[in-house]
Every structure is written in structure tokens, then in C-alpha cells.
Design a protein around this motif. Structure first.
Motif, PDB file in Angstrom:
ATOM      1  N   PRO A 169       0.883  -1.002  -0.024  1.00 21.19           N
ATOM      2  CA  PRO A 169       0.022  -0.030  -0.129  1.00 21.19           C
ATOM      3  C   PRO A 169       0.645   1.354   0.041  1.00 21.19           C
ATOM      4  O   PRO A 169       2.058   1.521   0.856  1.00 21.19           O
ATOM      5  CB  PRO A 169      -0.784  -0.173   1.228  1.00 21.19           C
TER       6      PRO A 169
ATOM      7  N   ALA B 106      -1.678   5.440  -5.807  1.00 18.36           N
ATOM      8  CA  ALA B 106      -1.725   5.430  -4.369  1.00 18.36           C
ATOM      9  C   ALA B 106      -2.799   4.710  -3.918  1.00 18.36           C
ATOM     10  O   ALA B 106      -3.988   4.369  -4.486  1.00 18.36           O
ATOM     11  CB  ALA B 106      -1.826   6.913  -4.092  1.00 18.36           C
ATOM     12  N   THR B 107      -2.718   4.335  -2.618  1.00 17.19           N
ATOM     13  CA  THR B 107      -3.916   3.505  -2.155  1.00 17.19           C
ATOM     14  C   THR B 107      -4.868   4.306  -1.214  1.00 17.19           C
ATOM     15  O   THR B 107      -5.915   3.987  -1.106  1.00 17.19           O
ATOM     16  CB  THR B 107      -3.312   2.506  -0.896  1.00 17.19           C
ATOM     17  N   GLY B 108      -4.379   5.544  -0.634  1.00 21.13           N
ATOM     18  CA  GLY B 108      -5.044   6.491   0.227  1.00 21.13           C
ATOM     19  C   GLY B 108      -4.479   7.701   0.251  1.00 21.13           C
ATOM     20  O   GLY B 108      -2.992   7.999  -0.087  1.00 21.13           O
ATOM     21  N   TRP B 109      -5.265   8.631   0.939  1.00 19.74           N
ATOM     22  CA  TRP B 109      -4.966   9.991   0.633  1.00 19.74           C
ATOM     23  C   TRP B 109      -5.151  10.462   2.029  1.00 19.74           C
ATOM     24  O   TRP B 109      -6.475  10.522   2.399  1.00 19.74           O
ATOM     25  CB  TRP B 109      -5.653  10.707  -0.597  1.00 19.74           C
TER      26      TRP B 109
ATOM     27  N   GLY C 283      -3.211  11.446  -7.815  1.00 22.48           N
ATOM     28  CA  GLY C 283      -2.527  10.438  -7.039  1.00 22.48           C
ATOM     29  C   GLY C 283      -2.903   8.938  -7.043  1.00 22.48           C
ATOM     30  O   GLY C 283      -2.335   7.909  -7.246  1.00 22.48           O
ATOM     31  N   ARG C 284      -4.400   9.019  -7.182  1.00 20.29           N
ATOM     32  CA  ARG C 284      -4.962   7.686  -7.438  1.00 20.29           C
ATOM     33  C   ARG C 284      -4.511   6.932  -8.604  1.00 20.29           C
ATOM     34  O   ARG C 284      -4.138   5.704  -8.687  1.00 20.29           O
ATOM     35  CB  ARG C 284      -6.496   7.824  -7.426  1.00 20.29           C
TER      36      ARG C 284
ATOM     37  N   ILE D 286      -5.416   4.238  10.114  1.00 17.05           N
ATOM     38  CA  ILE D 286      -5.488   4.051   8.632  1.00 17.05           C
ATOM     39  C   ILE D 286      -4.350   2.822   8.223  1.00 17.05           C
ATOM     40  O   ILE D 286      -4.504   1.910   7.662  1.00 17.05           O
ATOM     41  CB  ILE D 286      -5.101   5.071   7.849  1.00 17.05           C
TER      42      ILE D 286
END
Lengths: 129, 761
Positions: free
Chosen positions: A78, A99-102, A94-95, A115
Motif C-alpha cells: 500500500p 496510491a492506495t489512500g490520501w 494520486g489515485r 489507517i
């Protein structure tokens, strides 16, 4: 077995705060100050999670995410982006980069760990702090 | 959250941000001058961006808000949506000032500054969104509403790993509130900081001076040396335990220990060294602000910014340097119109130069301005009653320039915004002297002024001379030391003279005021040898004096230890040190000592030093008393040597102990016929005269009357004394009022006449 996080941020204090939060939860942390350095460290170590800033000299977090994904060759590591930016178009970038998350700064320790616990189940030692 | 840890993070943030903002200022100045590469624009942006994020995590919401407003503008700048301009640079510099003010306040008190910089934030927002007068973030009308909420939480991410954590959803508490609008609302809904402190944070040591960066390679070398030190210690312990240690072995070990200690000392010193550029980096900003404020154009050049000196000294010269620069721009460099009229380029140049010289650091501040107006200096000194009209007329150029360092002095015709704040040059000099430095000024009218500061490399370990007075030993820092004088036997008893009741020593024709250390410190003098006098000649603000001590021991490198609080107020001591035998010696503060001695007799010393100055610089303007004798029409002596001029009627002359004398003010005034002791002259030609002319000469409370034929005149002139005359009693010759005039050596005359005014001190 403790998991290893690659924390990427050019800001010294921020990097220390992230590292401290993760270490206090029982994670190993490798630090890097920009995307280029992070890629180097990524190729030389077994990393279970990447947390990266966006605005960095030499190589920013989005580009780093893109190249890290290529370097990881499909390994499900991740990548969390931790930044003050909350602009939707940036998030889409980012996605798209993989990326997995922001996560938007300022962050709370509990929130960051929650998270991390979500993307790396069992990595966060309860009560370690 | 651990309080100590929180403070550590705060200190990290301060260090990081102060450094960043300094760079920021420099980059903005560059930006103002002309194009900068894109990378610089990104760097500028990142400084503020980083600060915003870090401050937010640590709960500093005002910084966060101000930085956010700034970040918006800087973002547009780096995207080339804004063109650089002086106005923009001005606002951005105010931004860094505002942020710095908060950081400084956090450094000092643990809290942000009270100012919320509302106007600045509004201005930044206006630049950011010029179309709307009231900044209204389009996407977030109210901080409680999050526009991204409509984005489905389970958008799969582009890669193969598990999706669906919803981590692209905004977490309510993680979103940054909309900038600038509804500040009260956003404040109340503020995210609790990640690293909020659990207790007050007022006790943190200032970050600006509590940490230092050291090259890791250098640290390794130090560790190596420590390793060697441990080995040497082991060796020494072994030698100490062994009963049969040969002296050579001991010598070998101690030599080794000596070498390692020296290297370690140098190594550790080096970690404390900082390039002077650290101070200079702030100067372009200061120069710009002052120049813009005064409507002047100034270009700053620096040479030798890599010159290193101890960080305590770097800190200590920060303020004096800033003030000197203020002064140079305010008083030195002219306005562009004046400069053009004078045939100079409109833009003035301010050059800062630093270099090592003889174990000290020289810093020069050179401007190509108008120079110091000596006429104005004189006038101002008179207005401020810093000196009398007499003195003002007599002062040499150098002495006049020195007046700019006098307390309460300013030559600015109007008190400007720039010179009005801050300190005077007197404080500048005091601060520089406090760290063992000195300031020197050279100026040429119309061409500019050069200020030269000389400062020691470090304050921690200094070479010093060890002296003894009574039973105590004292260390005198060698920077103040000029020379040592040892007088024996008869020379010792005759050397010390009295001028206006003050003890002086005639050193190569100069009168050197003397200070007796045992008397100043109320010790009982115990000279090692009864007929030997030791004089340590010391320099204190361009003035020399002799310190009389009982014995001179040795020179040593001493480690300076500060005095305890209860002794701190004593101006005569600069600190203490521990001697090789384990005993404590106090370090004398030379300027403090001079001041202390002067307090006891300012007039006496001034008189003595004026004489000294007169003798010192023969080409200076001096006041002469012209008189004549039979056979020698034109003689002169220094007016300072004459206490009074008198006329006595011839019948008042009496004889006492075979010598002529008169009763004068209730005392006996011995008379010396100058003509009898001066070759080429003959006894008074005017024997029939009813009156005799007498110059009353006073020294050490004794008076002598010098009988001459005629007292002609008192004149003031620049005297270029040419020695070389082998005639006894004549100190030299000079051209006075167009005629060759011989200067009489009064001391010789008295000696020849057998009248002594010296007495053992």
C-alpha cells in the motif's frame, strides 16, 4: 514480525513525527527525504508500506508513487499519500499514479495509526503507545 | 502525548523553519531582482508549505492559517500565474516576517504571537484571488461541508492490491478548513493537533541557539580522537601503577596526551565554528528594507562568507553588524540624485569582507558613500556637549571620527525611521569589545567609509599572560597586551613620575598612565624583588596604559570559565580560569580595569593622556608657549607643561639652600634660570628689568618656576617635530609660524638644574 514502513517527506520535523508515531506502534521505519532517495531505499529493502508527502524537491510524491508501483511490479504494497493538499484533482492524480489512500495533514496520531492498521492488518501493536 | 517529545518536535520545527525562512528571504530578493529558475519557485513554495503542515500537526493554528494564505499565492507564483514584482516581494517578505514572529514567540514563550495578521492574510488572499474582493473559496463555502463527500467511497484504485478502504474519502477531521473566511468558525472546528502538548511549553530553551549541525565525518574523527585519548589514559594509569616507570616513559605518555588533547581541542572547536555567512545571509533582506525605506539604491557584495568563527561570536556580532549596515546606508550612502550629481553610479555599493588574520577574524564594512562629515561630527559633539569648544578645535581627525562611538551621538540631520530604532554606535562598540574585539573607522570625504572589526576566533580558550599581584595570580588576555617593561635598580625608582598627581611612565617619549593592580584590587603588594618594577602595557579602546604588577609569570592558554552570578557585576574581571596547579585565577577585563581606574581620577588621566597624545603624534596640532632668552630668540615648550605664567618683581627673589626661590601661594617655588642650562643661551640680558617672567611648571604636586627673558606668545599649530638636534635640553626643532623654533626639553632642564620633581610612587 514487525512490518517496515518507508516514510518519505522532505520536511525534517514532519518526517520525525510520522516516524515516531509509527515506531511507537511497533513498526520499523525507513526514512527518505525525496522521491529519488525513496526509490533507492525501496529497491534495497523489504518494505511493507509506503507513506509519502507530495511536495518534495527532485521528485514529488505523485511521480514517486508512479515509479514505486513500477518498481514493486505488482507486489501489493500500500502507498499512502500524506499531504496538506486536499484538492480533488490532485487526489485523482494520486489515485491514477497508484496510491492506495490520501491522508490530509495535519494528521492525528490515532487517525494515522487507524489507517495504517486498516491497510496492514495486524501491524499496529495495540497499546504500544 | 509526551510533553518532552512535543517540545523536541517544536524545537525541530523552529530550527527547520528559521533556516527555511532565511533561504526564503534570499530567494524572494532574487525574485524581485529578476528571473529565478523554476526550482527556486518550488523551493520558496515548499518552505511555507512545509511549515503549514508541521505547525498544523503541532497545534499552531495561526501559523497554519497564515502559511496557508501564503501558500496559495506561492502556488500561483510557481505556476507562473503571477508575475514577480516589488510589491509582491514586499508582501511575501511580510509573510516571512509574520511567520518568523510567530516562531520567535514560540521559541521564547512556547506560544504563537498574539497578532493574527488578518490584514496580511486578506492581502495574500486578494493576490491569490484578485477577481473577488471578498475571498470566498469556491469549493468550500463553509468549513463543515466537504465537497468531496459526493465522491463514492469505493472507487477502486488503479492497482491490484485490496481496494475499498475509502482512503480517498476525506476524513472530516483531517481536512484543512477553508482559508481566511469565517475564521472564528474554522478555529472552533480546528483539528486537534497530532502532537498537542499536554502541559505548558514555556520552558523550552531557545531553539535558535540550542542546536548545531555537525558533519558526520568530522564527528567520526572526533570519536577517533576520543578513542586515542582512552588509550593514552590506559597507558598513563599503567605508568602510574608501575613502580619502575622510567622518566622517558612518563614523558612519552604525557607528550602523547598533549598531542591528542590539542587535536581534540581543535576538533571540538571546529564543531562550534560557523561560517560568517550564517549572519550575512540575513543581510540582503535588511539592506533591501532599509534602502527601499530611505529611497536609496544599494547593492550588497560579500567576500569571504565562508570564513569561520565560533558560534557564540557569530551570535554576538549579529546585532552590531546589522546596526553598522543600517548606519552605512542611512548616513553613508547618498540618495541616487546626490550620487549622480557627484559623478557616482546611482546605486551605492556596500561591501562586506571577512578574512582570517593572525588568529583573529577581520570583518570590513566598506561603503562608497559620502564619508563621515568631520565638520558635522564636531558640531554635533558640541551640541551634545560631548566635549568643550577648546577640545573640539584641538581634536585630530582620528579623534573626531572616534566621537561617533560616543554615547548619545548621531549625525543624521533628521532622525529617520532607520536610525531612530535600535542602538547607537556606542553600543556597537561596547558589544564588540565585550567579546574582545575592536572597531576602527577610516573615512574619506566623498569616497566612502570603511569600518574594520577585529574579533577573536573563539572566547572559550584564549592565550593569556599570567601575572601576580600580592598573593594572587591573574590572567590577562593577550589580545590587549602590547608589551612588557621591566625596570631595575635606579631606573625603577626614577621611572615613575607624577603628572597632575597621576602616576605615569615615560615610555620612549610617551607618557603612559599607570594603574597599580594591587591598589585597584586593594591587595597588599609583595614584589618578588624590591627594586624591580614590572609594567604590563595594555591597550584599551585605542588607548594604552601601564599596569604595574608584582611579577610576570608566564603565558598560557587558559580555559575561560564564566564568573558566578554574584561576581558577574564586577567590571574588572572577565571570568576565571583554573591553573595547572589546580588553583583558580581571575581573568582581568582590560577595558573594565581601565574604566575602574579612570573613575578614580578621570581628569588626571585625561591630562596625562593628552600629554601622551601630544608627545605621541608629533604632527598633530598642539599648543605651544613661545618664549625667548638672551642669545636664543625663539624657543618653545608644550603649553600643557606650563601650569601658569607669572611675573615676579626682582626683589622678591630669596635664597634657600643656595638656590633662588620665591614665595608663591604660601609655598616655596624654586626658580631655574633656563638660560644657564641651555647651551647657546646666556643669562638674562635684560638684567636691569624690574620684573622677571616665570613659567610655573608643576609635576606631582611640586612646582618649579622657569625663569625666561620674555614670554612671547601662545600659538596653536601643527608641529612637525624634527629630532636629530644633539643639543642637550632641546627636544627637537620645528617650523613654527614660518620660523625655526627649538622645543625645550623641560625634564632635562630640571635635571641639569638639580631640581627634581620626581618622587617614588
Amino acid at each position: 514480525m514487525s512490518r517496515t514502513v518507508l516514510a518519505v517527506d522532505d520536511a525534517m520535523t514532519m518526517r520525525k513525527m510520522v516516524s515516531f508515531t509509527l515506531r511507537s506502534a511497533g513498526l520499523e521505519v525507513i526514512e527518505a527525504t525525496n522521491g529519488a532517495e525513496a526509490l533507492q531505499k525501496l529497491s534495497g529493502a523489504q518494505v511493507d508500506l509506503i507513506i509519502t508527502d507530495v511536495n518534495m524537491p527532485q521528485m514529488d510524491g505523485i511521480e514517486f508513487t508512479r515509479q514505486a508501483r513500477a518498481l514493486l511490479r505488482g507486489r501489493p504494497v500500500p502507498i499512502l499519500i500524506l499531504t496538506t493538499e486536499s484538492d480533488q484533482s490532485k487526489k485523482e492524480l494520486g489515485r491514477a499514479a497508484g496510491a492506495t489512500g490520501w491522508i490530509v495533514k495535519p494528521f492525528q496520531q490515532e487517525q494515522l495509526l487507524a489507517i495504517v492498521g486498516k491497510v496492514l492488518p495486524g501491524s499496529v501493536t495495540a497499546g504500544a503507545r | 502525548m509526551n510533553n518532552e517529545l512535543h517540545q523536541q518536535f517544536v524545537r525541530d520545527m523552529l530550527t527547520e523553519s528559521f533556516e527555511g525562512l532565511d533561504r526564503f528571504d534570499q530567494d524572494i530578493l532574487q525574485l524581485e531582482k529578476g528571473g529565478v529558475p523554476d526550482e527556486t519557485l518550488h523551493t520558496i513554495f515548499r518552505v511555507v508549505h512545509t511549515l503549514k503542515g508541521t505547525a498544523g500537526c503541532l497545534g499552531f493554528t495561526r501559523i497554519q492559517r497564515l502559511a496557508h494564505a501564503g501558500e496559495n499565492v506561492l502556488d500561483r507564483l510557481r505556476e507562473h500565474q503571477l508575475a514577480p514584482s516589488t510589491a509582491l516581494a514586499g508582501v511575501l517578505l511580510r509573510l516571512s516576517d509574520g511567520l518568523r514572529a510567530h516562531l520567535t514567540s514560540i521559541d521564547a514563550t512556547g506560544r504563537e504571537a498574539d497578532a493574527d495578521h488578518g490584514a496580511l492574510i486578506a492581502e495574500l488572499d486578494r493576490i491569490h484571488q484578485p477577481s473577488t474582493s471578498v475571498p470566498e473559496p469556491a469549493a468550500a463555502p463553509r468549513p463543515a461541508i466537504f465537497p468531496e463527500a459526493s465522491v463514492p467511497a469505493e472507487i477502486p484504485v488503479a492497482t491490484a492490491e485490496p481496494a475499498g478502504w475509502g482512503l480517498f474519502d476525506p476524513l472530516p477531521e483531517a481536512s484543512f478548513p477553508a482559508p481566511s473566511n469565517a475564521t472564528a468558525a474554522s478555529e472552533s472546528s480546528e483539528t486537534p493537533p497530532a502532537f498537542a502538548s499536554t502541559a505548558t511549553t514555556a520552558t523550552a530553551a531557545p531553539a535558535s541557539s540550542s542546536s548545531v549541525r555537525v558533519d558526520t565525518g568530522h564527528l567520526d574523527r572526533l570519536m577517533n580522537l576520543v578513542g586515542e585519548l582512552v588509550l593514552a589514559r590506559n597507558q598513563l594509569m599503567q605508568v602510574a601503577q608501575s613502580r619502575t616507570a622510567r622518566p622517558e616513559t612518563v614523558a612519552e605518555v604525557s607528550q602523547r596526551l598533549n598531542r591528542i588533547t590539542t587535536e581534540l581541542q581543535e576538533g571540538v572547536m571546529k564543531t562550534r565554528m560557523q561560517p560568517i555567512g550564517n549572519v550575512w545571509s540575513k543581510l540582503p533582506r535588511i539592506v533591501r528594507d532599509i534602502a527601499v525605506g530611505l529611497g536609496k539604491q544599494v547593492r550588497l557584495e560579500t567576500i569571504g562568507s565562508e570564513t569561520e568563527l565560533d558560534r557564540t561570536i557569530v551570535e554576538a556580532i549579529r546585532d552590531p553588524l546589522t546596526h553598522i549596515i543600517r548606519n552605512s546606508i542611512d548616513h553613508g550612502i547618498e540618495s541616487p540624485e546626490v550620487r549622480v550629481q557627484a559623478g557616482k553610479p546611482a546605486e551605492g555599493t556596500l561591501l562586506m569582507r571577512a578574512f582570517h588574520e593572525g588568529g583573529r577574524v577581520n570583518i570590513e564594512i566598506v561603503d562608497d558613500g559620502a564619508g563621515i562629515n568631520l565638520h558635522k561630527v564636531r558640531q554635533r559633539a558640541l551640541e551634545r556637549a560631548l566635549l568643550s569648544a577648546d577640545d573640539a578645535a584641538r581634536l585630530s581627525e582620528r579623534e573626531l571620527i572616534a566621537l561617533i562611538f560616543a554615547p548619545g551621538f548621531s549625525t543624521a540631520e533628521k532622525v529617520s525611521d532607520v536610525s531612530g530604532r535600535g542602538v547607537g554606535m556606542d553600543v556597537v562598540r561596547t558589544n564588540i569589545e565585550k567579546i574582545g574585539g575592536s572597531v576602527d573607522v577610516q573615512t574619506t570625504a566623498g569616497e566612502g567609509t570603511t569600518l574594520r572589526i577585529k574579533i577573536p576566533l573563539t572566547l572559550a580558550i584564549v592565550p593569556a599572560l599570567i601575572v601576580r599581584s600580592g598573593a594572587e595570580r591573574f590572567a590577562i588576555p593577550q589580545v590587549s597586551l602590547v608589551e612588557l617593561v621591566r625596570l631595575e635598580g635606579e631606573a625603577a625608582t626614577r621611572a615613575i613620575e607624577q603628572v597632575y598627581g597621576a602616576p605615569v611612565f615615560r615610555l620612549r617619549g610617551q607618557l603612559l598612565p599607570l594603574v597599580f593592580l594591587h591598589a585597584e584590587l586593594k591587595l597588599v603588594s609583595k614584589p618578588a624583588l624590591a627594586d624591580v618594577v614590572h609594567i604590563v602595557v595594555l591597550q584599551s579602546d585605542s588607548r594604552q596604559f601601564g599596569l604595574v604588577v608584582d611579577a610576570i609569570c608566564d603565558t598560557e592558554e587558559i580555559v575561560v570559565k564564566p564568573l558566578g552570578k554574584h561576581l558577574m557585576g564586577l567590571p574588572m574581571f572577565a571570568g576565571a580560569t583554573i591553573m595547572g596547579d589546580g588553583r583558580v585565577a581571575l581573568i582581568l577585563d582590560v577595558p573594565g580595569l581601565a574604566q575602574h581606574a579612570r573613575l578614580l581620577g578621570e581628569n588626571r588621566e585625561r591630562a596625562a593622556s593628552r600629554q601622551a597624545a601630544g608627545a605621541d603624534d608629533a604632527s598633530e596640532r598642539s599648543q605651544l608657549l613661545l618664549f625667548s632668552l638672551g642669545g636664543r630668540e625663539r624657543l618653545a615648550m608644550d603649553l600643557d607643561q606650563a601650569a601658569r605664567l607669572e611675573e615676579f618683581s626682582r626683589d622678591r627673589i630669596e635664597f634657600t639652600a643656595g638656590r633662588e626661590a620665591v614665595q608663591y601661594r604660601g609655598r616655596i617655588l624654586p626658580l631655574v634660570r633656563v638660560g644657564r642650562h641651555l647651551p647657546g643661551a646666556h643669562a638674562s640680558a635684560a638684567t636691569g628689568d624690574e620684573k622677571i617672567q616665570v613659567i610655573v611648571y608643576e609635576k606631582g604636586g611640586h612646582a618649579v618656576g622657569l625663569v625666561v627673558d620674555r614670554i612671547c606668545d601662545i600659538i596653536e599649530e601643527v608641529v612637525d617635530l624634527q629630532p636629530g638636534s644633539a643639543t642637550p635640553g632641546i627636544a627637537g626643532s620645528a617650523i613654527v609660524q614660518g620660523r625655526i623654533t627649538d622645543l625645550v626639553d623641560v625634564a632635562y632642564l630640571l635635571n641639569a638644574a638639580g631640581v627634581s620633581t620626581t618622587r617614588a610612587a
